[in-house]
Design a protein around this motif. Structure first.
Motif, PDB file in Angstrom:
ATOM      1  N   TRP A 144       0.849  -1.186   0.000  1.00 11.62           N
ATOM      2  CA  TRP A 144       0.000   0.000   0.000  1.00 11.62           C
ATOM      3  C   TRP A 144       0.886   1.237   0.000  1.00 11.62           C
ATOM      4  CZ3 TRP A 144      -5.423  -0.910   1.681  1.00 11.62           C
ATOM      5  CH2 TRP A 144      -6.212   0.245   1.651  1.00 11.62           C
ATOM      6  N   PHE A 145       0.472   2.270  -0.754  1.00 13.81           N
ATOM      7  CA  PHE A 145       1.145   3.570  -0.741  1.00 13.81           C
ATOM      8  C   PHE A 145       0.106   4.646  -0.454  1.00 13.81           C
ATOM      9  CE2 PHE A 145       2.311   7.523  -2.988  1.00 13.81           C
ATOM     10  CZ  PHE A 145       3.477   7.826  -2.302  1.00 13.81           C
ATOM     11  N   ALA A 154       5.909   8.457  -7.513  1.00  8.50           N
ATOM     12  CA  ALA A 154       5.612   7.355  -6.591  1.00  8.50           C
ATOM     13  C   ALA A 154       4.317   6.654  -6.972  1.00  8.50           C
ATOM     14  CB  ALA A 154       5.518   7.896  -5.167  1.00  8.50           C
ATOM     15  N   ILE A 155       3.290   7.422  -7.304  1.00  9.68           N
ATOM     16  CA  ILE A 155       1.984   6.844  -7.657  1.00  9.68           C
ATOM     17  C   ILE A 155       2.094   5.975  -8.898  1.00  9.68           C
ATOM     18  CG2 ILE A 155      -0.353   7.413  -8.462  1.00  9.68           C
ATOM     19  CD1 ILE A 155      -0.064  10.015  -6.708  1.00  9.68           C
ATOM     20  N   VAL A 175       0.677  -2.059  -6.407  1.00  6.72           N
ATOM     21  CA  VAL A 175       0.530  -1.614  -5.022  1.00  6.72           C
ATOM     22  C   VAL A 175      -0.727  -0.753  -4.900  1.00  6.72           C
ATOM     23  CG1 VAL A 175       1.592  -0.218  -3.188  1.00  6.72           C
ATOM     24  CG2 VAL A 175       3.024  -1.671  -4.650  1.00  6.72           C
ATOM     25  N   ILE A 176      -1.551  -1.004  -3.903  1.00  2.00           N
ATOM     26  CA  ILE A 176      -2.745  -0.184  -3.671  1.00  2.00           C
ATOM     27  C   ILE A 176      -2.313   1.249  -3.351  1.00  2.00           C
ATOM     28  CG2 ILE A 176      -4.730   0.182  -2.136  1.00  2.00           C
ATOM     29  CD1 ILE A 176      -4.715  -2.883  -1.673  1.00  2.00           C
ATOM     30  N   VAL A 177      -3.014   2.224  -3.919  1.00  3.54           N
ATOM     31  CA  VAL A 177      -2.718   3.632  -3.670  1.00  3.54           C
ATOM     32  C   VAL A 177      -3.939   4.302  -3.059  1.00  3.54           C
ATOM     33  CG1 VAL A 177      -2.064   5.845  -4.680  1.00  3.54           C
ATOM     34  CG2 VAL A 177      -1.085   3.723  -5.598  1.00  3.54           C
ATOM     35  N   GLU A 208      -4.361  14.461 -12.174  1.00  5.48           N
ATOM     36  CA  GLU A 208      -3.432  13.458 -12.689  1.00  5.48           C
ATOM     37  C   GLU A 208      -2.971  12.514 -11.581  1.00  5.48           C
ATOM     38  OE1 GLU A 208       0.591  13.170 -15.492  1.00  5.48           O
ATOM     39  OE2 GLU A 208       0.132  15.054 -14.448  1.00  5.48           O
ATOM     40  N   LEU A 209      -2.816  13.034 -10.369  1.00  5.38           N
ATOM     41  CA  LEU A 209      -2.384  12.206  -9.253  1.00  5.38           C
ATOM     42  C   LEU A 209      -3.516  11.292  -8.776  1.00  5.38           C
ATOM     43  CD1 LEU A 209      -0.397  14.751  -9.254  1.00  5.38           C
ATOM     44  CD2 LEU A 209      -0.013  14.206  -6.852  1.00  5.38           C
ATOM     45  N   VAL A 210      -4.711  11.843  -8.672  1.00  8.80           N
ATOM     46  CA  VAL A 210      -5.841  11.068  -8.160  1.00  8.80           C
ATOM     47  C   VAL A 210      -6.255   9.970  -9.142  1.00  8.80           C
ATOM     48  CG1 VAL A 210      -8.233  11.223  -7.315  1.00  8.80           C
ATOM     49  CG2 VAL A 210      -6.601  13.019  -6.755  1.00  8.80           C
ATOM     50  N   GLU A 211      -5.960  10.157 -10.430  1.00 14.64           N
ATOM     51  CA  GLU A 211      -6.257   9.121 -11.426  1.00 14.64           C
ATOM     52  C   GLU A 211      -5.587   7.791 -11.096  1.00 14.64           C
ATOM     53  OE1 GLU A 211      -5.095  10.736 -15.159  1.00 14.64           O
ATOM     54  OE2 GLU A 211      -6.856  12.031 -15.351  1.00 14.64           O
ATOM     55  N   GLY A 212      -4.494   7.828 -10.347  1.00 13.52           N
ATOM     56  CA  GLY A 212      -3.780   6.612  -9.995  1.00 13.52           C
ATOM     57  C   GLY A 212      -4.175   6.018  -8.653  1.00 13.52           C
ATOM     58  N   CYS A 213      -5.288   6.475  -8.082  1.00 17.10           N
ATOM     59  CA  CYS A 213      -5.673   6.060  -6.732  1.00 17.10           C
ATOM     60  C   CYS A 213      -6.794   5.022  -6.730  1.00 17.10           C
ATOM     61  CB  CYS A 213      -6.106   7.271  -5.908  1.00 17.10           C
ATOM     62  SG  CYS A 213      -4.738   8.400  -5.572  1.00 17.10           S
ATOM     63  N   ASP A 214      -6.655   4.055  -5.837  1.00 15.58           N
ATOM     64  CA  ASP A 214      -7.664   3.019  -5.654  1.00 15.58           C
ATOM     65  C   ASP A 214      -8.668   3.383  -4.558  1.00 15.58           C
ATOM     66  OD1 ASP A 214      -6.353   0.798  -7.370  1.00 15.58           O
ATOM     67  OD2 ASP A 214      -4.745   1.437  -6.033  1.00 15.58           O
ATOM     68  N   ILE A 215      -8.210   4.169  -3.582  1.00 17.65           N
ATOM     69  CA  ILE A 215      -9.019   4.587  -2.439  1.00 17.65           C
ATOM     70  C   ILE A 215      -8.914   6.101  -2.327  1.00 17.65           C
ATOM     71  CG2 ILE A 215      -9.464   4.289   0.034  1.00 17.65           C
ATOM     72  CD1 ILE A 215      -9.547   1.636  -1.424  1.00 17.65           C
TER      73      ILE A 215
END
Length: 345
Positions: free
Chosen positions: A130-131, A151-152, A160-162, A185-192
């Protein structure tokens, strides 16, 4: 169990004693705090292996800070050393009708001068599950935003879960770009995704459909925010869960506290009536720490994960400082309904 990695700025916290105003105080209490570090300490308290990544100068204050993190079993071996200063924030704790005040002195801090390539994310995240990051980090500088994106993207490639806490702070975005330009752009790579309705509206223009939100008086209807969760998931299709914290502000000393989580449907937590707040700074971070623990520990039970997060953060409001120094047992006792606060002998 694989480790969790959090990334962001930790600051020296200088707070007036009790409820004194800045102008009244002739001394300040020194501790440390910062969103992602607060999450890391919560997770370490729950027995989750966790590593905190930041950039700090080579001086005694930074050494003191690292020592504090290690005291709570947070791994620090990949903290980058360099730059000239540790950021500072000053806190005046409010009471009743007088709100708390925070004054930042973090310009030119070591992490604000971080650049891509300083952290070997591929090596650091290869054995992680997780990150976690928050919207405070990309608000610090273009370099911090770029390092966070680096990092994302690496976490995404490694499976890895983001997770992110949107954490919009308008006074931090001072380097020429807005949150609305950088964050998508950053939030596009987030799972949660964790936030509140103000974060969603200020950063992405998303707000509850057909409702006017009122936080004064403490009565916040979780169902109002289902549309916010759905809109965020539509905007960011990678996201599997969207969580909204629900704070009703009766006054600075008395809040109601709860949350809702949307995945396959809307889950709502119990609502806590916090009639005497000791320290609300770090409340959202304690929620995030509890949520990550809950989602890992109860992977098939979103309701229980949400309930753990809300109970954990309710307890944080009774603890001085940024860090949520509570045990799993204490959180579970509150989840079971023990709100008496009776002496444990």
């Amino acid at each position: 169990m694989q480790k969790i990695v959090t990334f962001g700025e930790i600051m020296l916290r200088l707070a007036t004693p009790g409820y004194l105003r800045f102008i009244q105080s002739n001394n300040l209490t020194a501790t440390f705090g910062g969103g992602e570090a607060n999450v890391a300490i919560s997770l370490a308290n729950y027995g989750i292996p966790v590593e905190y990544v930041t950039r700090l100068p080579q001086n005694d204050i930074a050494d003191w800070c690292i020592s504090e993190l290690r005291k709570y079993n947070v791994a620090t071996q990949n903290i980058i050393r360099g730059g000239d200063r540790v950021g500072i924030y000053f806190l005046e704790t409010g009471a009743v009708a007088r709100p708390s005040k925070v004054v930042y002195d973090r310009a030119g801090s070591s992490i604000a001068e971080i650049t891509p390539g300083m952290v070997n994310w591929k090596e650091l995240l290869k054995d992680s599950q997780w990150f976690h990051w928050t919207g405070i980090t990309p608000a610090l500088s273009q370099g911090a935003a770029d390092a966070c994106l680096e990092a994302i993207l690496t976490a995404n490639k490694l499976g890895v879960i983001v997770s992110c806490d949107l954490n919009y702070r308008k006074n931090l975005w001072k380097y020429g770009k807005t949150a609305s330009e950088v964050m998508p752009e950053l939030v596009e790579g987030c799972d949660i995704i964790l936030g509140n309705e103000e974060d969603a509206e200020k950063v992405f223009g998303i707000k509850p459909e057909g409702f006017k939100v009122e936080h004064a008086g403490g009565d916040v209807d979780a169902a109002v925010f289902e549309s916010v969760c759905k809109q965020l998931m539509k905007r960011f299709p990678r996201a599997k869960k969207v969580i909204i914290t629900l704070r009703g502000s009766i006054n600075a000393s008395h809040n109601t506290w709860g949350g809702c989580l949307y995945s396959d449907r809307l889950y709502q937590s119990s609502r806590y009536d916090i009639t005497h707040i000791v320290d609300r700074v770090g409340g959202g971070d304690s929620f995030m720490g509890g949520l990550i623990y809950g989602l890992i520990s109860y992977p098939q039970d979103d309701q229980k994960a949400l309930d753990f997060a809300v109970a954990a953060s309710c307890l944080k409001h009774t603890i001085y400082g940024d860090f949520n120094l509570v045990s799993i047992k204490e959180v579970e006792n509150l989840m079971k309904g023990d709100r008496s606060g009776r002496v444990v002998r």
